[in-house]
Design a protein around this motif. Structure first.
Motif, PDB file in Angstrom:
ATOM      1  N   ARG A 118     -16.799  28.463  -4.367  1.00 54.65           N
ATOM      2  CA  ARG A 118     -16.636  27.015  -4.543  1.00 54.65           C
ATOM      3  C   ARG A 118     -15.500  26.507  -3.679  1.00 54.65           C
ATOM      4  O   ARG A 118     -14.457  27.139  -3.558  1.00 54.65           O
ATOM      5  N   GLU A 173     -24.133  24.113 -14.558  1.00 54.89           N
ATOM      6  CA  GLU A 173     -23.283  25.287 -14.305  1.00 54.89           C
ATOM      7  C   GLU A 173     -24.091  26.581 -14.389  1.00 54.89           C
ATOM      8  O   GLU A 173     -23.942  27.473 -13.565  1.00 54.89           O
ATOM      9  N   LEU A 201     -13.196  15.419 -31.269  1.00 57.73           N
ATOM     10  CA  LEU A 201     -14.282  16.354 -30.993  1.00 57.73           C
ATOM     11  C   LEU A 201     -13.952  17.253 -29.805  1.00 57.73           C
ATOM     12  O   LEU A 201     -14.693  18.187 -29.511  1.00 57.73           O
ATOM     13  N   VAL A 210     -10.270  17.983 -28.991  1.00 54.31           N
ATOM     14  CA  VAL A 210      -8.954  18.599 -29.131  1.00 54.31           C
ATOM     15  C   VAL A 210      -8.885  19.461 -30.379  1.00 54.31           C
ATOM     16  O   VAL A 210      -9.036  18.976 -31.486  1.00 54.31           O
ATOM     17  N   MET A 265     -17.495  20.625 -27.075  1.00 55.03           N
ATOM     18  CA  MET A 265     -16.266  21.295 -26.663  1.00 55.03           C
ATOM     19  C   MET A 265     -16.570  22.628 -25.980  1.00 55.03           C
ATOM     20  O   MET A 265     -15.824  23.078 -25.105  1.00 55.03           O
ATOM     21  N   ASP A 266     -17.709  23.228 -26.345  1.00 54.99           N
ATOM     22  CA  ASP A 266     -18.013  24.534 -25.760  1.00 54.99           C
ATOM     23  C   ASP A 266     -18.409  24.435 -24.288  1.00 54.99           C
ATOM     24  O   ASP A 266     -18.533  25.441 -23.606  1.00 54.99           O
ATOM     25  N   ARG A 267     -18.576  23.227 -23.785  1.00 56.47           N
ATOM     26  CA  ARG A 267     -18.892  23.068 -22.365  1.00 56.47           C
ATOM     27  C   ARG A 267     -17.615  23.032 -21.531  1.00 56.47           C
ATOM     28  O   ARG A 267     -17.677  23.075 -20.299  1.00 56.47           O
ATOM     29  N   PRO A 282     -15.012  25.187 -20.881  1.00 54.40           N
ATOM     30  CA  PRO A 282     -14.691  26.239 -19.913  1.00 54.40           C
ATOM     31  C   PRO A 282     -15.562  26.154 -18.658  1.00 54.40           C
ATOM     32  O   PRO A 282     -15.060  26.285 -17.545  1.00 54.40           O
ATOM     33  N   ASP A 283     -16.854  25.923 -18.825  1.00 55.54           N
ATOM     34  CA  ASP A 283     -17.759  25.801 -17.675  1.00 55.54           C
ATOM     35  C   ASP A 283     -17.309  24.695 -16.742  1.00 55.54           C
ATOM     36  O   ASP A 283     -17.282  24.853 -15.525  1.00 55.54           O
ATOM     37  N   ARG A 284     -17.004  23.554 -17.300  1.00 52.99           N
ATOM     38  CA  ARG A 284     -16.645  22.401 -16.467  1.00 52.99           C
ATOM     39  C   ARG A 284     -15.329  22.634 -15.763  1.00 52.99           C
ATOM     40  O   ARG A 284     -15.187  22.291 -14.589  1.00 52.99           O
ATOM     41  N   ARG A 312     -15.223  35.339 -12.764  1.00 53.79           N
ATOM     42  CA  ARG A 312     -14.658  34.415 -11.795  1.00 53.79           C
ATOM     43  C   ARG A 312     -13.308  34.910 -11.324  1.00 53.79           C
ATOM     44  O   ARG A 312     -12.469  35.318 -12.120  1.00 53.79           O
ATOM     45  N   GLN A 342      -8.149  25.840 -30.050  1.00 53.61           N
ATOM     46  CA  GLN A 342      -8.831  26.688 -29.062  1.00 53.61           C
ATOM     47  C   GLN A 342      -9.019  25.964 -27.739  1.00 53.61           C
ATOM     48  O   GLN A 342      -8.787  26.521 -26.668  1.00 53.61           O
ATOM     49  N   ARG A 372     -14.113  25.446 -14.902  1.00 49.81           N
ATOM     50  CA  ARG A 372     -14.352  26.418 -13.824  1.00 49.81           C
ATOM     51  C   ARG A 372     -14.903  25.738 -12.594  1.00 49.81           C
ATOM     52  O   ARG A 372     -14.501  26.011 -11.479  1.00 49.81           O
ATOM     53  N   SER A 373     -15.831  24.832 -12.808  1.00 52.23           N
ATOM     54  CA  SER A 373     -16.476  24.207 -11.647  1.00 52.23           C
ATOM     55  C   SER A 373     -15.543  23.219 -10.965  1.00 52.23           C
ATOM     56  O   SER A 373     -15.809  22.811  -9.839  1.00 52.23           O
ATOM     57  N   ARG A 418     -18.079  12.979 -19.652  1.00 48.61           N
ATOM     58  CA  ARG A 418     -18.302  13.185 -21.080  1.00 48.61           C
ATOM     59  C   ARG A 418     -18.996  14.533 -21.255  1.00 48.61           C
ATOM     60  O   ARG A 418     -20.045  14.784 -20.665  1.00 48.61           O
ATOM     61  N   VAL A 445      -7.524  26.751 -23.957  1.00 45.62           N
ATOM     62  CA  VAL A 445      -8.334  26.870 -22.726  1.00 45.62           C
ATOM     63  C   VAL A 445      -7.767  25.939 -21.647  1.00 45.62           C
ATOM     64  O   VAL A 445      -7.613  26.321 -20.488  1.00 45.62           O
TER      65      VAL A 445
END
Lengths: 294, 666
Positions: B618, B62, A195, A197, A171-173, A175-177, B571, A200, A179-180, A167, A204
């Motif tokens: 990673r 992150e 919240l 979909v 939505m702004d999280r 890209p970070d997730r 990245r 933008q 990437r990881s 969870r 991504v």
């Protein structure tokens, strides 16, 4: 005399049918959140499934009138579902992903028509179209999807897959997730979470999907048409038809189910979207798809 | 020919229709989600950061990994408003908005459990709370007493460890580093967790050590000391556990710090029989139980009980220096019982009422066996054990009316040191990409029994709670879904702060501290690159007492008026490269002349840049991440300055460090 009697009989029967129909029709009222396409399609499906014309309202334009003899209110969209309705009616609601009417609020339990196939059905579809999948992922934002994600994980585990579910706080999280998780997931199921979909976030996700060979599985045909690999979905009309069945059951008396999944889900394969995501769809799965886009 | 043209036309038209219908379908789909989102946002119970009635910062896992944070201090340095200062006994403490927030003005928690030691209300940074155990840090940059009580006067920092749902297995991490000229740093953490429908468990065990600096330290009195693994070591250990089932949560935490001090209050202490005797330790043992009793769909009752035991800053060798009453004979306890009722009202109203009781106990026996507590102004009124208590009630009402949020609340506390009331009010406005906040909060800091009664200082039983009024305003804007910025203004006014007067060796309520300033942030995040920038500015208000500021009253001691942070990341493939830079404007500290003469005077320390670089790879092997970081690349001579006129010379810290770390997810 006989002719007069016949005319009166015909008139009476017609009047009876008219009054009966009208009475039946006012027992059920349909309310749409807006006039936009998905809600209209759902309403068309409802009409087909219910078999009769019923009063309908679009709350963005008119104020619904719930009469005393209304027994079931069918609503499409969370805006309509979140309104107050008389406690004497059963509320059947669909096309309100991530929205849930709390059971205790209404005297007569509401009926939710689900917008997306069950988690178990989705996992099986992913496995069918991507036999080599090992690590499917699900993201969501709305609190109401926790139980769905747990079911997803459970089904995945039973099929020998290791699902990743998370969870996001917003939505702004995303890209970070993403990437990881590069290299750690090999499929993503996008829940119909409002919240999460939007244009933008979908861009991504598609970008990530194509860059990392991680096919996207989406809950609407439109998203697959826009570049996702495969849609596993209920058409808006099918949701409407199911709402009609639920309305008939509610009219028949208590004992109707509180949660309904439409009977018939569909799959749409976007071959180009799949290829861009590194997915070669097995031919037998392709044959079973309802629609294939080249 | 005509047939071909006709066929072509139909084909073209058909393709166009397909494309348009596809486009239309997609546009309609997004429109559908957008319409649904409006309703979900309006009706969901959880607040977004923009709607929260506080200035909040959340630092995610992150970001922590990206910029190579070693511990909580590295994380906080990138957050607007925070910096660090040095104090007695080798302690590195926190400054916030220019104000020295040691001694109970800043609440530090791990998973909601207080970590401030119970003697002074302090926390010790640099080498503590390693980043490897941290999932995220939630920070309220503003008062939190209305909810959290005593230590949350100016800010609240909650460190959240890796959660069971995210772990679902094992996570093992280790770092080794070279600090300055020959110093050594090593940290390890093992986190395990699992979450099912019925049960959630998580545990974190870790150990680490480092050295504050490898440079020389010179006090104001002509003494010099080489900082090394004997004189400036930092050791940290933690065991953090949690288990939840059927709405009952049980937590047990034990954290401990062991470190080398250098100069007691101000003067370097020589070794005794070859042993560096200024070694201190602090442990914090907490057992916490809470239960969520769902009375109805709208009503939840939450009782909680918490038992804490710790030992303030205790000397390993108490009789050698001033620690006769601050050694192994010190034990502090806190018993906390609380009950709150949460009601989800109609139309997204949330009401919370609650209350509880705190009992603080202290036992102190001197190293010479004498009672360590003086209970009144009569010097013969001695004891080895005493307690203080407080009873409190709290209330909060939150209402979201479409775009506007209203919060009112307060906490009333009746303590052994007097009464304190902390009201709060907030107005928030969120409309599409724009948000605004207007906030007021009154907060307090309750004295601790140790400060009042310990014979390590003079009797101070007539201490009163200090109070702080904070007013804040925030404006924020999301320029695109990937880019957002915000700016906030603040004014803080602390009355009768509890301060230690070294001349008289006593805690008193004295003076006033005011801080005013602004903070601005900007961040952008895309799949392959992004970054952030923030600026903090704080200056003393006109009524600030002389003991905390330069003689000109233009800046606080030790704290830079301006701090600028910039960080970026790129990245490519499995690699992520993230350089970052911190600028600290010129700082001021007490001068050597002032320390020797007793006349207030300061030295100006030049501005400095701290540049860092972190490279992560990673999944170099299955479930294995590796990172290499260089902190303070140019080996800038960073120092910790004492934020008051305590005659303590600046302490070297944070030499260049090169660290190699691995994380293995099982």
């Amino acid at each position: 005399m006989a002719r007069l009697f016949l005319r009166i009989t015909i008139l009476s029967v017609s009047l009876g049918i008219f009054l009966g129909t009208r009475s039946w029709a006012e027992e059920v009222v349909v309310i749409l959140s807006s006039a936009s396409g998905p809600y209209q399609e759902a309403f068309e499906g409802f009409q087909q499934g219910f078999g009769r014309v019923v009063p309908s309202y679009n709350i963005s334009q008119d104020e619904p009138e719930i009469k005393r003899d209304t027994k079931v209110v069918v609503v499409f969209g969370a805006k309509a579902a979140s309104r107050d309705y008389p406690q004497s009616v059963v509320v059947v609601y669909g096309l309100a992903p991530s929205f849930k009417i709390k059971p205790g609020i209404r005297f007569l339990p509401p009926v939710k028509v689900h917008t997306q196939p069950s988690a178990a059905a989705v996992v099986k579809k992913i496995k069918e179209f991507q036999p080599a999948v090992k690590h499917p992922a699900v993201f969501w934002v709305s609190e109401s999807y926790l139980a769905y994600s747990q079911e997803f994980q459970k089904t995945a585990q039973a099929l020998g897959l290791e699902a990743f579910t998370e969870r996001l706080s917003g939505m702004d999280r995303l890209p970070d997730r993403l990437r990881s998780l590069s290299g750690k997931v090999d499929a993503i199921w996008i829940l119909p979470d409002p919240l999460l979909v939007n244009a933008q976030s979908f861009a991504v996700l598609k970008d990530f999907s194509w860059a990392n060979d991680v096919p996207l599985y989406v809950p609407t045909a439109g998203l697959a048409e826009n570049g996702a690999a495969i849609a596993v979905y209920y058409s808006f009309k099918e949701i409407g038809r199911t709402a009609a069945q639920a309305a008939k059951q509610a009219l028949a008396g208590p004992g109707y189910p509180g949660d309904i999944f439409p009977e018939r889900s569909e799959t749409l394969v976007n071959l180009k979207g799949a290829a861009n995501a590194g997915l070669v769809v097995p031919s037998d799965a392709l044959k079973r798809a309802d629609r294939v886009l080249p | 020919m005509n047939k071909n043209i006709t066929r072509l036309w139909f084909t073209g038209a058909f393709c166009m229709m397909q494309a348009l219908s596809a486009l239309g379908g997609t546009t309609e789909d997004f429109q559908f989600f957008q319409e649904e989102a409006k309703v979900v946002i309006a009706t969901q119970r959880e607040q977004r950061a923009e709607e929260a009635p506080s200035i909040v910062s959340v630092v995610t896992r992150e970001e922590i990994e990206r910029y190579g944070a070693r511990d909580l201090s590295d994380i906080l340095r990138h957050v607007p408003g925070f910096e660090f200062g040095g104090d007695v006994f080798g302690i590195s403490g926190l400054e916030f908005r220019g104000i020295w927030v040691q001694e109970g003005k800043s609440l530090l928690m791990i998973n909601g459990i207080t970590q401030n030691e119970l003697g002074y209300g302090n926390a010790n940074f640099f080498g503590t709370l390693p980043a490897s155990m941290i999932e995220k840090v939630e920070i309220i940059r503003g008062p939190g007493s209305a909810i959290y009580g005593g230590f949350a006067e100016l800010d609240v920092i909650n460190v959240i460890t890796h959660q069971a749902a995210n772990l679902n297995g094992l996570r093992v991490s280790g770092d080794v580093g070279v600090v300055g000229n020959g110093g050594f740093s090593r940290y390890g953490n093992v986190s395990a967790g699992s979450q099912t429908d019925a049960l959630k468990v998580a545990a974190h065990v870790g150990y680490g050590s480092t050295v504050l600096s490898r440079r020389d330290y010179a006090d104001f009195f002509g003494n010099r000391l080489e900082l090394n693994s004997e004189t400036a070591f930092r050791e940290w250990q933690h065991i953090i556990t949690e288990a939840s089932a059927k709405n009952l949560t049980v937590r047990y935490d034990r954290t401990s710090i062991h470190w080398g001090g250098q100069d007691a209050f101000a003067m370097i202490q020589p070794p005794v029989n070859g042993i560096e005797v200024e070694q201190l330790n602090n442990y914090n043992d907490v057992t916490h139980l809470d239960y969520q009793a769902k009375i109805s769909d709208h009503l939840t009752l939450q009782p909680l009980f918490e038992y804490t035991r710790n030992n303030t800053w205790s000397f390993d060798f108490p009789s050698a220096i001033i620690g006769n009453y601050q050694g192994s004979g010190v034990t502090l306890w806190r018993y906390r019982g609380e009950m709150s009722l949460n009601y989800d009202g109609p139309g997204s109203a949330q009401i919370r009422v609650g209350g509880g009781h705190l009992r603080d106990e202290v036992e102190n026996v001197g190293a010479d066996g004498t009672p360590g507590l003086q209970l009144s102004s009569d010097p013969t009124d001695l004891a080895s054990r005493t307690h203080t208590s407080s009873t409190f009630g709290l209330f909060q009402y939150v209402q979201q009316i479409q775009a506007v949020g209203v919060t009112v609340g307060g906490r009333y506390e009746d303590t052994s040191f007097g009464r304190a009331f902390a009201p709060r009010a907030g107005l928030t406005y969120v409309h599409e990409a724009f948000n605004a906040k207007l906030l007021y909060g009154r907060a307090f800091r309750i004295p601790l029994p140790w400060q009042a009664y310990s014979r390590s200082a003079a009797f101070a039983g007539n201490l009163k709670p200090e109070t702080a009024n904070t007013s804040e305003m925030e404006l924020g804007y999301k320029f695109t879904p990937h880019t957002k910025g915000k700016i906030n203004l603040f004014f803080i006014d602390i009355n009768d702060p509890i301060v230690f007067q070294g001349n008289n060796n006593v805690y008193v309520n004295f003076g006033r501290i005011q801080s005013e300033g602004a903070e601005a942030e900007f961040r952008t995040d895309y799949v392959r690159a992004g970054g952030f920038a923030n600026v903090s500015y704080a200056r003393p208000g006109s009524a600030t007492s002389a003991g905390f500021v330069t003689p000109s009253n233009k800046q606080f001691l030790a704290s830079p008026p301006v701090k600028v942070n910039v960080g970026t990341y790129v990245r490519s493939g499995i690699f992520e490269v993230a350089p970052s830079l911190t600028y600290l404007s010129p700082r001021a500290g007490q001068s050597s002349d002032s320390a020797n003469s007793g006349i207030l005077g300061t030295t100006r320390y030049p501005a400095l840049f701290l540049a860092n670089l972190n490279i992560i790879a990673r999944s170099v092997a299955k479930d294995l991440d590796v990172h290499l970081s260089i902190d303070n690349i140019f080996d800038t001579r960073y120092i910790l300055i004492q934020p008051y006129y305590g005659a303590h010379a600046p302490m070297p810290a944070q030499d260049r460090q090169i660290t190699l770390g691995v994380t293995w997810h099982l």
